[in-house]
Design a protein around this motif. Structure first.
Motif, PDB file in Angstrom:
ATOM      1  N   SER A   1      57.577  17.190 106.445  1.00  0.00           N
ATOM      2  CA  SER A   1      56.808  17.462 105.223  1.00  0.00           C
ATOM      3  C   SER A   1      55.694  16.455 104.980  1.00  0.00           C
ATOM      4  N   LEU A   2      55.623  15.403 105.802  1.00  0.00           N
ATOM      5  CA  LEU A   2      54.515  14.448 105.660  1.00  0.00           C
ATOM      6  C   LEU A   2      53.189  15.040 106.140  1.00  0.00           C
TER       7      LEU A   2
ATOM      8  N   LEU B   1      60.713  14.540 107.201  1.00  0.00           N
ATOM      9  CA  LEU B   1      59.615  13.905 107.947  1.00  0.00           C
ATOM     10  C   LEU B   1      58.541  14.926 108.317  1.00  0.00           C
TER      11      LEU B   1
ATOM     12  N   GLN C   1      50.342  15.631 103.521  1.00  0.00           N
ATOM     13  CA  GLN C   1      50.155  14.720 102.389  1.00  0.00           C
ATOM     14  C   GLN C   1      48.874  13.913 102.535  1.00  0.00           C
TER      15      GLN C   1
END
Lengths: 215, 215
Positions: free
Chosen positions: A61-62, A59, A65
């Protein structure tokens, strides 16, 4: 399509937050306990670290994006207040700020932009949330905008109903004092759908998605 | 640092899987019910779609992070068997295969590589898992390798203990028959740490991380 997103907003059991990004050089006082489970190495992707791909890391790593620009408060950029001294301060992050995009720093004191080789460019702007958001979209058309904190800035964007998505992490820590994460008395939960999951480390992840707006 | 990862492996309540990537042109028979909650538009990031950032989408978006090469079974590439006809088949995906990296297609029948403008290059290789993995790492040094399915290929890599990470999604569907997701009788759960969370849509996400190997 250009969402306004808040990521990695850590909140104590008693409702205090301390921004959305932190390093060991930037602990924000006692609130550092909030970030014990935060692995900042994966904000640009889970391949940032050779470690288990846990739900916490997945999570986190969002964060980057589809983000083309961030808006942050002045205190996230530096500890100063008032007019800028000509002291060479370029933020907490050395030569490699983690943003890699334009960043709008909200401040009442004008200053020339600061540019880094990795794509990070700090722009300094005296503006209310809606105007700052408009400027952000000019800087990075068509991309998502991240509200980077601290909590005061996040609260201002929430109060103005400008936030489309929010990733909140409730941490099993009691702070007793600090900056409140959420606006007072606002019917925030009425505007958002929420998913909530817990992780083995004791953190609770909340994904808040703004309901479709009336046209 | 080069992990071997399986993503979006959908499994029925009775243990059947149908690969790790699917489109409406590639439903794999009755197993299409497995993929009802899968939003393939976000495999390269949650910004792939202007829709709520749910836990399902967040975890789906891990698919491409840090991946430099995929290994897939022949049946994921096409419906043929035996020697390749010279029929111009270039995969299920038209001119824009979603991979954007080299892809090794495991087949007993040699064939020249097929290259696409978006970075996808299909290489055809007759090899066992360990050898295929070695070739994959030559094609994309230092990156993570995705085992793309179908289930048979995933099982072979699991049996050879070559998998470091696996994202399994258990779906509330009973198929009765199909391809089994997991190797028979292998002590798979002893080798991995697992985190499990459920989503409001009724899916259960499992993040399997291989424990550190003895040196």
């Amino acid at each position: 399509m250009s969402r306004v997103r808040i990521h990695n907003m850590f909140v104590s059991l008693d409702g205090f937050a301390a921004g959305t990004y932190v390093t060991t050089d930037h602990p924000i006082g006692d609130a550092a306990a909030l970030f014990a489970g935060f692995d900042g190495r994966v904000i640009h992707g889970i391949d940032g670290v050779d470690a288990p791909i846990t739900l916490d890391r997945a999570l986190t790593s969002l964060w980057g994006q589809g983000i083309g620009v961030e808006i942050m408060g002045r205190r996230k950029f530096g500890p100063q207040s008032g007019p800028w001294d000509d002291d060479g301060w370029r933020g907490w992050w050395g030569d490699e700020p983690p943003f890699r995009t334009p960043v709008i720093v909200l401040t009442h004191h004008a200053r020339e932009p600061i540019e880094f080789a990795n794509g990070t460019v700090f722009h300094f702007l005296d503006a209310a949330p809606a105007e700052a958001l408009q400027r952000a979209r000019e800087l990075a058309p068509g991309t998502d905008v991240r509200i980077g904190g601290g909590p005061t800035v996040c609260r201002q964007f929430l109060e103005a109903d400008l936030v489309d998505f929010m990733h909140v992490v409730v941490v099993p820590v009691v702070l007793g004092e600090g900056e409140r994460a959420f606006p007072h008395g606002a019917a925030l939960t009425d505007r958002f759908d929420m998913e909530v999951v817990s992780t083995p480390g004791g953190r609770t992840h909340q994904l808040w998605n703004r309901r479709a707006r009336e046209m």
